[in-house]
Design a protein around this motif. Structure first.
Motif, mmCIF file in Angstrom:
data_model
loop_
_atom_site.group_PDB
_atom_site.id
_atom_site.type_symbol
_atom_site.label_atom_id
_atom_site.label_comp_id
_atom_site.label_asym_id
_atom_site.label_seq_id
_atom_site.Cartn_x
_atom_site.Cartn_y
_atom_site.Cartn_z
ATOM 1 N N LEU A 189 38.388 70.997 28.583
ATOM 2 C CA LEU A 189 39.015 71.273 29.222
ATOM 3 C C LEU A 189 40.642 70.239 29.241
ATOM 4 O O LEU A 189 40.820 70.746 29.513
ATOM 5 N N ILE A 190 40.298 69.122 28.551
ATOM 6 C CA ILE A 190 41.178 68.700 28.052
ATOM 7 C C ILE A 190 42.173 69.780 27.575
ATOM 8 O O ILE A 190 43.276 70.223 27.288
ATOM 9 N N LEU A 191 41.196 70.571 26.102
ATOM 10 C CA LEU A 191 42.283 71.718 25.737
ATOM 11 C C LEU A 191 43.140 72.576 26.752
ATOM 12 O O LEU A 191 44.114 72.682 26.467
ATOM 13 N N ALA A 192 42.353 73.006 27.559
ATOM 14 C CA ALA A 192 42.990 73.475 28.307
ATOM 15 C C ALA A 192 44.148 73.693 29.239
ATOM 16 O O ALA A 192 44.975 73.595 30.040
ATOM 17 N N ALA A 193 43.946 72.300 29.883
ATOM 18 C CA ALA A 193 44.478 71.549 30.458
ATOM 19 C C ALA A 193 45.989 71.612 29.801
ATOM 20 O O ALA A 193 47.266 71.540 29.736
ATOM 21 N N ALA A 194 45.960 71.126 28.531
ATOM 22 C CA ALA A 194 47.292 70.802 27.454
ATOM 23 C C ALA A 194 47.891 72.085 27.347
ATOM 24 O O ALA A 194 49.158 71.782 27.426
ATOM 25 N N LEU A 195 47.309 73.068 27.034
ATOM 26 C CA LEU A 195 47.966 74.595 26.799
ATOM 27 C C LEU A 195 48.021 74.856 28.385
ATOM 28 O O LEU A 195 49.334 75.439 28.251
ATOM 29 N N GLY A 196 47.673 74.661 28.801
ATOM 30 C CA GLY A 196 48.711 74.729 29.866
ATOM 31 C C GLY A 196 49.508 74.590 30.666
ATOM 32 O O GLY A 196 51.078 75.622 31.889
ATOM 33 N N LEU A 197 49.617 73.361 30.847
ATOM 34 C CA LEU A 197 51.127 71.904 30.785
ATOM 35 C C LEU A 197 52.012 72.584 29.700
ATOM 36 O O LEU A 197 53.613 72.771 29.616
ATOM 37 N N ALA A 198 51.810 73.098 28.286
ATOM 38 C CA ALA A 198 52.562 73.327 27.886
ATOM 39 C C ALA A 198 53.395 74.950 27.674
ATOM 40 O O ALA A 198 54.632 75.242 28.046
ATOM 41 N N ALA A 199 52.130 75.461 28.175
ATOM 42 C CA ALA A 199 52.976 76.760 29.223
ATOM 43 C C ALA A 199 53.849 76.602 29.657
ATOM 44 O O ALA A 199 55.422 76.961 29.812
ATOM 45 N N GLY A 200 53.668 75.906 30.812
ATOM 46 C CA GLY A 200 54.650 75.607 31.905
ATOM 47 C C GLY A 200 55.846 74.443 31.722
ATOM 48 O O GLY A 200 56.295 75.880 32.113
ATOM 49 N N ALA A 201 55.858 74.328 30.595
ATOM 50 C CA ALA A 201 57.109 73.896 29.844
ATOM 51 C C ALA A 201 58.186 74.635 29.536
ATOM 52 O O ALA A 201 59.200 74.455 29.818
ATOM 53 N N VAL A 202 57.106 75.424 28.619
ATOM 54 C CA VAL A 202 57.918 76.883 27.812
ATOM 55 C C VAL A 202 58.816 77.318 29.365
ATOM 56 O O VAL A 202 59.869 77.932 28.680
ATOM 57 N N VAL A 203 58.279 77.712 29.497
ATOM 58 C CA VAL A 203 58.405 78.622 31.285
ATOM 59 C C VAL A 203 59.711 78.603 31.961
ATOM 60 O O VAL A 203 60.315 78.901 31.940
ATOM 61 N N GLY A 204 59.155 76.702 31.955
ATOM 62 C CA GLY A 204 60.558 76.027 33.315
ATOM 63 C C GLY A 204 61.751 75.426 32.040
ATOM 64 O O GLY A 204 62.930 76.138 32.374
ATOM 65 N N LEU A 205 62.111 75.588 30.784
ATOM 66 C CA LEU A 205 63.121 75.651 29.974
ATOM 67 C C LEU A 205 63.436 76.701 29.659
ATOM 68 O O LEU A 205 64.432 77.090 29.765
ATOM 69 N N LEU A 206 62.096 78.498 29.796
ATOM 70 C CA LEU A 206 63.111 79.357 29.542
ATOM 71 C C LEU A 206 63.496 79.574 31.023
ATOM 72 O O LEU A 206 64.789 80.809 31.034
ATOM 73 N N THR A 207 63.919 79.102 32.196
ATOM 74 C CA THR A 207 64.298 79.566 33.262
ATOM 75 C C THR A 207 65.916 78.736 33.252
ATOM 76 O O THR A 207 66.822 79.278 34.762
ATOM 77 N N LEU A 208 65.735 77.481 33.346
ATOM 78 C CA LEU A 208 66.868 76.712 33.456
ATOM 79 C C LEU A 208 67.738 77.620 32.202
ATOM 80 O O LEU A 208 68.808 76.728 32.794
ATOM 81 N N LEU A 209 67.157 77.756 31.011
ATOM 82 C CA LEU A 209 68.040 78.659 30.477
ATOM 83 C C LEU A 209 69.320 79.603 30.606
ATOM 84 O O LEU A 209 69.487 80.316 32.267
#
Length: 90
Positions: free
Chosen positions: A70-90
């Motif tokens: 569960l911790i691994l899944a949450a960490a991967l979800g947060l990382a994917a969300g951060a990448v999508v958010g960063l790409l949205t800002l660019l």
């Protein structure tokens, strides 16, 4: 106009139903139709051997705890969300 179209469709359906042949009764299945070389001289059922007694299997050992997954899944979800958010800002 709509009544004329409905009447034409109804007449076409009646004509098609009148020209459709009645289905023939199904033929009795035989073993020869299944590609057997020996024909239908085979017995319908094979002899059945008695089943061996069953035994319980030991429960599987849990290699990875559920909390770690569960911790691994949450960490991967947060990382994917951060990448999508960063790409949205660019």
């Amino acid at each position: 106009m709509a009544e004329k179209e409905e009447r034409l469709i109804a007449e076409a359906l009646r004509a098609q139903a009148a020209s459709t042949p009645e289905p023939s009764p199904p033929a009795e299945p035989s073993l020869a139709g299944y590609g057997l070389y020996s024909g239908t001289d085979l017995p319908r059922t094979a002899p059945v051997e008695p089943a061996s007694p069953t035994r319980r299997l030991p429960p599987p050992d849990r290699g990875v705890p559920v909390l770690a997954i569960l911790i691994l899944a949450a960490a991967l979800g947060l990382a994917a969300g951060a990448v999508v958010g960063l790409l949205t800002l660019l």
